[in-house]
Enzyme design. Structure first.
Site, PDB file in Angstrom:
ATOM      1  NE  ARG A  10       1.273  22.854  12.615  1.00  0.00           N
ATOM      2  CZ  ARG A  10       1.205  21.571  12.247  1.00  0.00           C
ATOM      3  NH1 ARG A  10       0.692  20.669  13.073  1.00  0.00           N
ATOM      4  NH2 ARG A  10       1.652  21.179  11.076  1.00  0.00           N
ATOM      5  CB  CYS A 150       8.755  30.933   8.293  1.00  0.00           C
ATOM      6  SG  CYS A 150       7.169  31.808   8.428  1.00  0.00           S
TER       7      CYS A 150
END
Length: 334
Positions: A10, A150
Site C-alpha cells: 500500500r 502515519c
C-alpha cells in the site's frame, strides 16, 4: 536523487503515485518485491480506495513502463544480494515493514545504497523525523532514518502546537484506525495478538500502538508524557486521532482552535489543516495533509483538560510526507 522502493505494498505504491503526481525530481530506478511484476503493475494502476492511476502503465521486459519512464522490477529476498551499488542508489525507501531496526536496514547500505528511509516506526537508535515538527534537524550524516508512522505524523504536529503555545503536562491518545493489510478479512489465527486475527470488517478491534510514545522521539520535551492505544475499525481508509490532554497553562478551547488555525496557515502550512465543517472520515480520502484538526469535534472539561480530534488519510497523507522528506533530504545533502 535515485531511489528504489523495497516493498511495493500500500505505502510503496502510493509513494510512487505521489512522486509521479507532483512531477518530483526524484527518479525511481527499481522496485523490489517478491510478487510478480505484472501483478504489481495491475495493483499500481487500479486502486479500490484511491481510484485508477497511470492508465497507460504496462508491464514489459521486467519493467513498469509509463511512456519513456521504465522502472525495473526485482524479486530478491536476500537484501544483501540486491544491486544497489550497480544502480547507484541514493536512497532505499524501505516499505516492507520488515527491516525496521538499524542492523537490518543497514543491509541495504552493505548492498551499496547511500541511505535508507524506513517508512515505519524504527526500532533502536534511528533518527526519526516528522515533517513540520523536527525535519530541520536532519543531518546528512544520518544514513538510516525513519519517517515514523502515519499516526505519529498526525499527532506530532498537533502536539507541537499545544506544546509551543500552552505546554503539555500529560496526555492519552486513541487512534480510531482504518483496517490495514495485516488484518484478516474473516477470523483467523494471530499468534502475537489474538484479537488482531478477528475479522477486520466485522469488528472494532482494540490494539496497541507506539505512535504516542514515538512523539517523544521528535519532540524530546514530551518523552514519557504521552501514550495511547488504537481501535481498528471497519473502514478501508482514513483514521482519526483522539487526544485527551492536560495542558500546563490555563486556556480556552477557542484559544486552542485559534493556535491550531494560525499554525495551519503559517509554520504548519501543507502539514496541518483546520476545519469547522461537519465532516466525516470519507471526506478525507485522498487528503494530503498529515493532520486535519476538527474544531467541531473537540471538548473542554476545564481550562487545562481537553479532548482534541484530528483526522488523517493514513495512506495518501503518509505517502505524501515520505516524498516531502525525500525531497528535503535531497536538498539538504548537497
Amino acid at each position: 536523487m535515485r531511489i528504489v522502493i523495497n516493498g511495493f505494498g500500500r505505502i510503496g505504491r502510493l509513494v510512487l503515485r505521489q512522486i509521479l503526481k507532483r512531477n518530483s525530481p526524484i527518479e525511481v530506478v527499481a522496485i523490489n518485491d517478491l510478487v510478480a511484476g505484472d501483478l504489481l503493475t495491475y495493483l499500481f494502476k487500479y486502486d479500490s480506495t484511491h481510484g485508477s492511476f497511470a492508465p497507460q502503465a504496462t508491464f514489459s521486459d521486467g519493467c513498469l513502463v509509463m511512456g519513456e519512464r521504465k522502472i525495473r522490477f526485482l524479486a530478491e529476498k536476500d537484501v544483501q544480494k540486491l544491486p544497489w551499488k550497480d544502480l547507484d542508489v541514493d536512497v532505499v525507501v524501505e516499505s516492507t515493514g520488515l527491516f525496521v531496526n538499524r542492523d537490518d536496514a543497514a543491509k541495504h547500505l552493505d548492498s551499496g545504497a547511500k541511505r535508507v528511509l524506513i517508512t515505519a516506526p524504527a526500532k533502536g537508535d534511528v533518527p526519526t523525523f516528522v515533517m513540520g515538527v523536527n525535519h530541520q534537524q536532519f543531518d546528512p550524516a544520518d544514513v538510516i532514518i525513519s519517517n515514523a508512522s502515519c499516526t505519529t505524523n498526525c499527532l506530532a504536529p498537533l502536539a507541537k502546537v499545544l506544546l509551543d503555545n500552552f505546554g503539555i503536562e500529560e496526555g492519552l491518545m486513541t487512534t480510531v484506525h482504518a483496517a490495514t493489510a495485516t488484518q484478516s478479512v474473516v477470523d483467523g489465527p494471530s499468534r502475537k495478538d489474538w484479537r488482531g486475527g478477528r475479522g477486520a470488517f466485522q469488528n472494532i478491534i482494540p490494539a496497541s500502538t507506539g505512535a504516542a510514545k514515538a512523539v517523544g522521539l521528535c519532540l524530546p520535551e514530551l518523552k514519557g508524557k504521552l501514550t495511547g492505544m488504537a481501535f481498528r475499525v471497519p473502514v478501508a481508509d482514513v483514521s482519526v486521532v483522539d487526544l485527551t490532554v492536560k495542558l500546563s497553562s490555563a486556556t480556552t478551547y477557542e484559544a486552542i482552535c485559534e493556535a491550531v488555525k494560525h499554525a495551519a496557515n503559517t509554520s504548519m502550512k501543507n502539514i496541518m489543516y483546520y476545519t469547522e465543517e461537519a465532516v466525516v472520515s470519507s471526506d478525507f480520502i485522498g487528503c494530503e495533509y498529515s493532520s486535519i484538526f476538527d474544531a467541531q469535534a473537540g471538548v473542554a472539561l476545564n481550562d487545562r483538560f481537553f479532548k482534541l480530534v484530528a483526522w488523517y488519510d493514513n495512506e495518501i497523507g503518509y505517502a505524501t510526507r515520505i516524498v516531502d522528506l525525500l525531497e528535503y533530504v535531497q536538498e539538504n545533502s548537497k
